[in-house]
Design a protein around this motif. Structure first.
Motif, PDB file in Angstrom:
ATOM      1  N   TYR A  77      -0.611  -6.525  -3.773  1.00  0.00           N
ATOM      2  CA  TYR A  77      -1.079  -5.031  -3.445  1.00  0.00           C
ATOM      3  C   TYR A  77      -2.491  -4.781  -3.457  1.00  0.00           C
ATOM      4  O   TYR A  77      -3.216  -5.308  -4.303  1.00  0.00           O
ATOM      5  N   HIS A  78      -2.764  -3.927  -2.622  1.00  0.00           N
ATOM      6  CA  HIS A  78      -4.003  -3.548  -2.402  1.00  0.00           C
ATOM      7  C   HIS A  78      -4.111  -2.363  -1.584  1.00  0.00           C
ATOM      8  O   HIS A  78      -3.988  -2.283  -0.346  1.00  0.00           O
ATOM      9  N   SER A  79      -4.495  -1.247  -1.971  1.00  0.00           N
ATOM     10  CA  SER A  79      -4.248   0.094  -0.939  1.00  0.00           C
ATOM     11  C   SER A  79      -5.757  -0.063  -0.154  1.00  0.00           C
ATOM     12  O   SER A  79      -6.825   0.239  -0.693  1.00  0.00           O
ATOM     13  N   ASP A  96       0.841  -1.235  -0.073  1.00  0.00           N
ATOM     14  CA  ASP A  96       0.018  -0.088   0.051  1.00  0.00           C
ATOM     15  C   ASP A  96       1.012   1.228  -0.081  1.00  0.00           C
ATOM     16  O   ASP A  96       1.663   1.685   1.040  1.00  0.00           O
ATOM     17  N   LYS A 138      -0.484   7.670 -11.692  1.00  0.00           N
ATOM     18  CA  LYS A 138      -0.741   7.443 -10.241  1.00  0.00           C
ATOM     19  C   LYS A 138       0.688   7.239  -9.512  1.00  0.00           C
ATOM     20  O   LYS A 138       0.596   7.433  -8.325  1.00  0.00           O
ATOM     21  N   TYR A 185      -0.050   4.340   0.127  1.00  0.00           N
ATOM     22  CA  TYR A 185      -0.413   5.329   1.035  1.00  0.00           C
ATOM     23  C   TYR A 185      -0.399   5.060   2.494  1.00  0.00           C
ATOM     24  O   TYR A 185      -1.138   5.683   3.076  1.00  0.00           O
ATOM     25  N   GLU A 208      -6.848  -1.721 -10.737  1.00  0.00           N
ATOM     26  CA  GLU A 208      -8.359  -1.572 -10.563  1.00  0.00           C
ATOM     27  C   GLU A 208      -8.857  -1.565 -11.964  1.00  0.00           C
ATOM     28  O   GLU A 208     -10.005  -2.367 -12.108  1.00  0.00           O
ATOM     29  N   GLU A 262      -7.798   6.032  -7.926  1.00  0.00           N
ATOM     30  CA  GLU A 262      -8.287   4.732  -8.382  1.00  0.00           C
ATOM     31  C   GLU A 262      -6.751   3.773  -7.906  1.00  0.00           C
ATOM     32  O   GLU A 262      -5.697   4.129  -8.204  1.00  0.00           O
ATOM     33  N   ASP A 263      -6.990   2.282  -7.522  1.00  0.00           N
ATOM     34  CA  ASP A 263      -5.885   1.755  -6.838  1.00  0.00           C
ATOM     35  C   ASP A 263      -5.333   0.925  -8.195  1.00  0.00           C
ATOM     36  O   ASP A 263      -5.815   1.017  -9.411  1.00  0.00           O
ATOM     37  N   LYS A 323      -5.366   4.536   0.234  1.00  0.00           N
ATOM     38  CA  LYS A 323      -5.513   5.712  -1.052  1.00  0.00           C
ATOM     39  C   LYS A 323      -6.611   6.728  -0.405  1.00  0.00           C
ATOM     40  O   LYS A 323      -7.656   6.531   0.096  1.00  0.00           O
TER      41      LYS A 323
END
Length: 720
Positions: free
Chosen positions: A140-142, A94, A247, A96, A154, A150-151, A145
């Motif tokens: 990976y998965h925020s 993540d 991004k 962020y 996504e 947008e992730d 954010k």
């Protein structure tokens, strides 16, 4: 005044850890972990005393780990795609978020990071963090954010191997083959196997679904608009601007907004330079003082990446490899000249170092085996040019990194995958009484050398003249093990000679006519002082003449002289034969009395080995309770094991609050200041211990009070 950047890399997860279990493959609960809150003002001041200007906090952004934080809403990671139990800080999950390992209060982890930035700035230091642009963790998965962001991945079209607007590369219709790698994690066998379909391509440019053990199998490659497997070869798709560019620039802006001062960009050369030009331009328009440091190993691309917005680049395959080989007696010292010449046109952009988290520790059995052997290389890396220098935390104590931690194994590197305590850091910052005499001596040398980088304008701003081309092999100079150069700023000149050999060098260094012309040196006699030892020497400067110099094994001389004033750097003679522990105690006691009673330093002291007497003018007779406080506080200060260091300044550069009123009328223009940590500084030529713990125990034997003069006399001794 131009500042020479001296970076101190801290692997944040390890730095403050004081739990000494050190169990191989130990969990966080078993081995402990350092926190951002461990790095307080005292530790930051210690870094400042070392000569540091910037702190690189490695591993701040949240990465894949096997430690369970699901109770805080943080997704778990499959251990089959995590290296080590703690995980690699370069497998980001993540962009962020802050690594929860580093927080005392996990929900407040971002606030704790912001407080760390503020503390670092308050200590007069700047903050650098990692930016990992080439790859992310497989899962990976925020979760942190901003709502309008947008992730990654996504909106990807996962049915295509490559699309210019995808964030990842895919192997459509294929499942990730995990049979080729083994995380070595002791609990993986009991876990559910990792499943990924379609398989994403691996971070080290592996564009199939079958990564192997030596691949970066725990990561996936980010797509910056390059098709690496196009039928016609590699092809570039930068118009319209790739989605990943936008991004990743947003991520840079997010962290720049936290008040940091720079990014160390991991594997920058694996990301197209066109992106860096795009991103650094946008970031620097908003944050013009932020710096970008690039990990670039391809020397053919150095100029391209500098032109694309990088302020500094790793000089790994050049100067690092050279200094390592010279230290290990695999190359001659004269080869240093060739290395700096290769990058001379962009020399101010090159970052020198002897250690970082990727490289083996200098004191390890895989490198030099002894931190002291690195002193000549340290002097060269710090003083040859005005470009930045980097030190890895623990290097100054001679950290050997010969532990077998778990995933990392015994490889001479400090682990970045395991929960561990670095013994030298534990002693150097948290338990200084456990330091060895060798660790103390090495730290003292590092502090002297690194501090000179910004005390001497000849180092931070001056010209360089390499003397090696006229000093070939002879009976009086060995280019195999000796290296000599000069630095100059206005009328101040540094003559620097280092010795990589294991025996003392008795040399004569030739100074060519060209040096006189280039540096505008006069032919004359000068008095020089060695800034490391305080010893003085008279040199006869003559064109094509030679300067005699003796250099101890694995050491160096940094002679300073002024070409306009013959006596600029001559110190007064000092014939006293003090007992160093008691003399150092006198300095501490002077400052303590100032702070307790608001008085002046003593002007009447008899400091001796058996017992000492010292007098102060105070506004009242100290009570028995206050006398006891003096003794207790002295022993507390002694136990802090504050370093005792020296610096040489001229009368125009005396620090605020330092009085010269007690110096004799004929005192020299050059003043030696003695510092005890951040506690005390005063001019002195006497002998001192290296750190306060060597004073021993302070015993107050008695006092006398003169009501008429308000003279308070203390009798004391120190017990070793």
């Amino acid at each position: 005044m131009k500042t020479k950047i001296i970076i101190y890399q801290i692997f944040t997860r390890l730095f403050g850890n004081r739990k000494t279990t050190r169990k191989e493959w130990g969990t966080l609960a078993e081995n402990g972990v350092g926190k951002m809150n461990d790095i307080q003002s005292a530790q930051l001041r210690q870094m400042r005393r070392l000569g540091i200007t910037h702190v690189w906090y490695t591993g701040i952004i949240r990465h894949a780990t096997d430690t369970d934080y699901t109770q805080f809403g943080i997704p778990s990671q499959n251990p089959q795609v995590v290296k080590g139990i703690a995980g690699s800080p370069y497998a980001i999950v993540d962009y962020y978020d802050v690594d929860p390992d580093l927080a005392v209060s996990v929900p407040d982890r971002m606030s704790e990071f912001e407080a760390l930035v503020a503390r670092t700035h308050d200590a007069g230091l700047k903050v650098i963090i990692d930016f990992v642009p080439n790859h992310v963790a497989r899962q990976y998965h925020s979760i942190c954010k901003p709502a309008d962001i947008e992730d990654l991945g996504e909106s990807d079209d996962t049915g295509k191997h490559f699309d210019p607007q995808n964030n990842f590369y895919y192997c459509p219709g294929e499942t990730l083959d995990t049979s080729g790698f083994n995380s070595q994690h002791p609990t993986v066998g009991a876990q559910q196997q990792y499943f990924e379909r379609p398989a994403k391509c691996t971070g080290n440019d592996r564009f199939d679904s079958h990564p192997q053990q030596n691949d970066w199998y725990e990561t996936v490659k980010l797509n910056y608009g390059i098709d690496y497997t196009d039928a016609g070869g590699r092809s570039y798709h930068y118009d319209p601007t790739p989605n990943t560019w936008k991004k990743m620039t947003e991520i840079l802006l997010f962290w720049a907004g936290k008040g940091i001062d720079g990014f160390r960009c991991d594997m920058a050369e694996m990301v197209p330079h066109e992106f860096w030009e795009y991103a650094t331009n946008i970031v620097k328009q908003i944050y013009p003082n932020i710096i970008f440091i690039g990990e670039v190993y391809d020397t053919n691309q150095y100029k391209t990446y500098v032109a694309s917005g990088f302020d500094y680049l790793y000089d790994k395959v050049g100067m690092y490899d050279c200094l390592r080989a010279v230290t290990c007696h695999q190359r001659p010292a004269s080869s240093i000249t060739h290395e700096w010449q290769l990058t001379d046109d962009i020399g101010s952009h090159m970052l020198y170092f002897l250690e970082n988290h990727d490289e083996q520790r200098l004191a390890s059995d895989f490198f030099a085996g002894n931190g002291m052997k690195g002193i000549p290389a340290l002097i060269v890396a710090t003083m040859l040019k005005s470009n930045p220098m980097m030190v890895y935390a623990g290097q100054e104590f001679g950290e050997r990194a010969m532990d077998k931690e778990g995933f990392s194994g015994r490889d001479g590197r400090t682990t970045i995958f395991d929960y561990w305590t670095v013994e030298s850091l534990y002693h150097g910052y948290w338990n200084r009484g456990g330091m060895t005499p060798t660790e103390h001596r090495l730290e003292e040398k590092y502090a002297k050398i690194l501090s000179l980088a910004n005390k001497e304008k000849a180092i931070s701003e001056g010209q360089t003249f390499d003397l090696m081309y006229v000093n070939g092999s002879s009976e009086i100079f060995s280019p195999q093990t000796e290296y000599a150069f000069m630095r100059k700023y206005h009328n101040e000149v540094l003559f620097i000679v280092v010795n990589f050999a294991d025996s003392e060098a008795h040399s004569e260094v030739r100074i060519p006519v060209h040096a006189f012309d280039f540096l505008h040196l006069p032919e004359k006699q000068v008095e020089a002082i060695d800034l490391l030892s305080g010893e003085t020497q008279r040199f006869d400067l003559k064109k094509d003449g030679s300067l005699p110099v003796d250099v101890s094994a694995y050491s160096g001389r940094i002679y300073k002289f002024n070409i306009m004033n013959d006596n600029q750097y001559v110190l007064n003679t000092h014939n006293k034969d003090e007992f160093p522990p008691a003399h150092t105690a006198e300095h501490l006691l002077n400052q303590l009395m100032i702070r307790m009673f608001g008085c002046q330093r003593s002007n009447n002291a008899h400091i001796e080995r058996k017992k000492s007497k010292i007098s102060y003018i105070v506004d009242h007779k100290p009570s028995r309770k206050e006398e006891k406080m003096i003794e207790d506080e002295m022993n507390r200060l002694i136990q802090l094991d504050m370093p005792v260091t020296y610096e040489f300044v001229d009368r125009n550069h005396i620090p605020e609050g330092v009085s010269l009123s007690k110096l004799p009328d004929d005192a020299s223009e050059t003043i030696r200041l003695v510092r005890i940590g951040d506690y005390d500084v005063c001019p002195c030529l006497g002998k001192h211990v290296r750190s306060t713990s060597q004073i021993g125990r302070f015993v107050l034997l008695g006092t006398n009070w003169d009501e008429q003069t308000h003279n308070f006399r203390i009798r004391f001794k120190v017990i070793q």
